[in-house]
Design a protein around this motif. Structure first.
Motif, PDB file in Angstrom:
ATOM      1  N   LEU A   1      37.760  37.122  43.579  1.00  0.00           N
ATOM      2  CA  LEU A   1      39.177  37.373  43.826  1.00  0.00           C
ATOM      3  C   LEU A   1      39.427  37.824  45.267  1.00  0.00           C
ATOM      4  O   LEU A   1      40.495  37.555  45.827  1.00  0.00           O
ATOM      5  N   GLU A   2      38.465  38.513  45.860  1.00  0.00           N
ATOM      6  CA  GLU A   2      38.604  38.900  47.265  1.00  0.00           C
ATOM      7  C   GLU A   2      38.689  37.674  48.168  1.00  0.00           C
ATOM      8  O   GLU A   2      39.296  37.725  49.242  1.00  0.00           O
ATOM      9  N   ALA A   3      38.046  36.574  47.732  1.00  0.00           N
ATOM     10  CA  ALA A   3      38.018  35.357  48.541  1.00  0.00           C
ATOM     11  C   ALA A   3      39.204  34.436  48.286  1.00  0.00           C
ATOM     12  O   ALA A   3      39.393  33.456  49.004  1.00  0.00           O
ATOM     13  N   VAL A   4      39.986  34.725  47.252  1.00  0.00           N
ATOM     14  CA  VAL A   4      41.115  33.860  46.895  1.00  0.00           C
ATOM     15  C   VAL A   4      42.354  34.296  47.673  1.00  0.00           C
ATOM     16  O   VAL A   4      42.718  35.484  47.656  1.00  0.00           O
ATOM     17  N   PRO A   5      43.048  33.375  48.333  1.00  0.00           N
ATOM     18  CA  PRO A   5      44.288  33.737  49.042  1.00  0.00           C
ATOM     19  C   PRO A   5      45.313  34.338  48.083  1.00  0.00           C
ATOM     20  O   PRO A   5      45.364  33.988  46.902  1.00  0.00           O
ATOM     21  N   GLU A   6      46.147  35.224  48.606  1.00  0.00           N
ATOM     22  CA  GLU A   6      47.115  35.925  47.763  1.00  0.00           C
ATOM     23  C   GLU A   6      48.179  35.004  47.187  1.00  0.00           C
ATOM     24  O   GLU A   6      48.824  35.353  46.190  1.00  0.00           O
ATOM     25  N   ASP A   7      48.365  33.820  47.792  1.00  0.00           N
ATOM     26  CA  ASP A   7      49.387  32.908  47.267  1.00  0.00           C
ATOM     27  C   ASP A   7      48.834  31.927  46.242  1.00  0.00           C
ATOM     28  O   ASP A   7      49.510  30.979  45.857  1.00  0.00           O
ATOM     29  N   VAL A   8      47.603  32.157  45.787  1.00  0.00           N
ATOM     30  CA  VAL A   8      46.995  31.348  44.733  1.00  0.00           C
ATOM     31  C   VAL A   8      46.886  32.208  43.481  1.00  0.00           C
ATOM     32  O   VAL A   8      46.340  33.312  43.527  1.00  0.00           O
ATOM     33  N   LEU A   9      47.424  31.726  42.361  1.00  0.00           N
ATOM     34  CA  LEU A   9      47.367  32.479  41.105  1.00  0.00           C
ATOM     35  C   LEU A   9      46.053  32.195  40.382  1.00  0.00           C
ATOM     36  O   LEU A   9      45.691  31.031  40.176  1.00  0.00           O
ATOM     37  N   VAL A  10      45.355  33.249  40.007  1.00  0.00           N
ATOM     38  CA  VAL A  10      44.128  33.129  39.218  1.00  0.00           C
ATOM     39  C   VAL A  10      44.446  33.528  37.779  1.00  0.00           C
ATOM     40  O   VAL A  10      44.953  34.619  37.530  1.00  0.00           O
ATOM     41  N   VAL A  11      44.154  32.625  36.848  1.00  0.00           N
ATOM     42  CA  VAL A  11      44.423  32.862  35.431  1.00  0.00           C
ATOM     43  C   VAL A  11      43.099  33.112  34.714  1.00  0.00           C
ATOM     44  O   VAL A  11      42.219  32.239  34.692  1.00  0.00           O
ATOM     45  N   ILE A  12      42.940  34.288  34.161  1.00  0.00           N
ATOM     46  CA  ILE A  12      41.742  34.619  33.383  1.00  0.00           C
ATOM     47  C   ILE A  12      42.037  34.272  31.936  1.00  0.00           C
ATOM     48  O   ILE A  12      42.834  34.940  31.273  1.00  0.00           O
ATOM     49  N   ASP A  13      41.431  33.199  31.477  1.00  0.00           N
ATOM     50  CA  ASP A  13      41.672  32.700  30.120  1.00  0.00           C
ATOM     51  C   ASP A  13      40.687  33.384  29.175  1.00  0.00           C
ATOM     52  O   ASP A  13      39.503  33.061  29.142  1.00  0.00           O
TER      53      ASP A  13
END
Length: 358
Positions: free
Chosen positions: A183-195
């Motif tokens: 998550l530290e590497a993911v840009p803030e404008d990308v939504l990460v969905v934990i399924d």
């Protein structure tokens, strides 16, 4: 005789690239009368008696009226259960329908939706239906999410990333530290969905808690379902816990009245009975360990699972494994050339699986 073919109708370009979702096969009948459907990760036990009794009392005045779109009782119960505000809760007809809401709300044609592969079969289907581009990142050698590779695959077109944890169909999990680093590497404008469709069966001590991650991260949403642990697969109710602006967008693309009153009432009743449900979950976790040990003793490779199924990475022999189970009256989900996923059944059904593959 009227022909039902319509050669002049025009269909959407690219539709031929979209595969229909493949449901688990019905169970055949074996030579001794056994018929065990272990292909859809369903709960082998019915809902709790009090849930069934409650539905029986309300069914007569439920089916002729539209349900409440807002589902205030269920929304309030979920908000209390997870200590979040009600506006963070969005319902759908199973978590798969909420996943579709997320893709439709977060992507435009040509945007990218990333997920591990192999993972939940609906991800690429839903992505293509929305006109977005699926980005499949291979699992690592342990059949786990390769989070560093996923981070490296992010582009300026990436809008949404699914992390299926535990992963379907392999049952593997990522650790809390691994997820945080990702998550530290993911840009803030990308939504990460934990399924977390299978989260109730996850007893790994270092697994992340998706809702706690949601509290800390502004670009994280969580998917849950009542289909698995709660035994309500036939009623179709799932939900997202999402940032307020994401939740508002999901409601705009949701199918109206998709969650029936029966589903809402059953879910509320099940939440009140979680202590009793946990007893069944504990039984299924113990059966998972027993089934895995029996298969290993029979000479099969079994990937460690934190879900309500086990994964046999049988490779080229996958179809043969599935055929041997079918001959015994057991249906499992075969991924030709890759492996076989076997849902946890009753103790007798699990014994039959080991016997068939011994």
């Amino acid at each position: 005789m009227t022909s039902h073919t319509a050669p002049r109708l025009g269909f959407r370009p690219g539709l031929e690239q979209i595969a229909a979702y493949r449901a688990g096969k019905p169970a055949p009948v074996g030579p001794d009368g056994l018929s065990a459907k272990l292909s859809s990760n369903e709960n082998p036990y019915p809902p709790l008696a009090e849930v069934v009794e409650h539905l029986g009392r309300i069914v007569g005045d439920s089916v002729s009226r539209y349900p409440s779109i807002a589902a205030p009782e269920l929304t309030a119960a979920l908000a209390e259960r997870f200590a979040v505000e009600p506006e963070h809760i969005v319902l759908g007809a199973g978590s798969v329908e909420v996943a579709a809401q997320l893709i439709h709300a977060m992507t435009a044609p040509g945007d990218e939706v990333m997920f591990a592969w192999r993972s939940f079969e609906a991800y690429p289907i839903l992505t293509r239906v929305a006109g977005a581009v699926p980005v499949e990142v291979p699992l690592d050698a342990g059949a786990r999410h390769d989070l560093p590779a996923m981070a490296a695959a992010i582009t300026d077109r990436t809008r949404l990333i699914f992390v299926c944890n535990p992963n379907n169909p392999t049952g593997t999990v990522v650790s809390a530290d691994e997820l945080d680093a990702f998550l530290e590497a993911v840009p803030e404008d990308v939504l990460v969905v934990i399924d977390e469709a299978y989260v109730h069966f996850d007893v790994a001590p270092d697994s992340p808690n998706g809702v706690e991650v949601f509290r800390r991260r502004p670009n994280v949403a969580v998917l849950h379902t009542f289909s698995k642990a709660y035994g309500l697969a036939g009623l179709r109710v799932g939900y997202a816990i999402a940032p307020t602006e994401v939740a508002e967008a999901l409601r705009k693309v949701a199918i109206p009245f998709a969650v029936t009153r029966l589903a809402q009432e059953a879910a509320v009743c099940s939440l009140r009975a979680e202590a009793q449900l946990q007893e069944r979950i504990d039984v299924m976790i113990a059966e998972r360990a027993r089934l895995a040990a029996g298969l290993v003793a029979a000479g099969h490779a079994v990937t460690p699972s934190q879900a309500n199924f086990v994964w046999l990475p049988a490779g080229a022999a996958s179809a043969t494994v599935a055929e041997r189970l079918s001959a015994r009256g057991i249906s499992a989900r075969c991924f030709p050339g890759e492996g076989v996923r076997i849902s946890i059944g009753t103790p007798a059904e699990n014994d039959a699986v080991v016997e068939a593959l011994s």
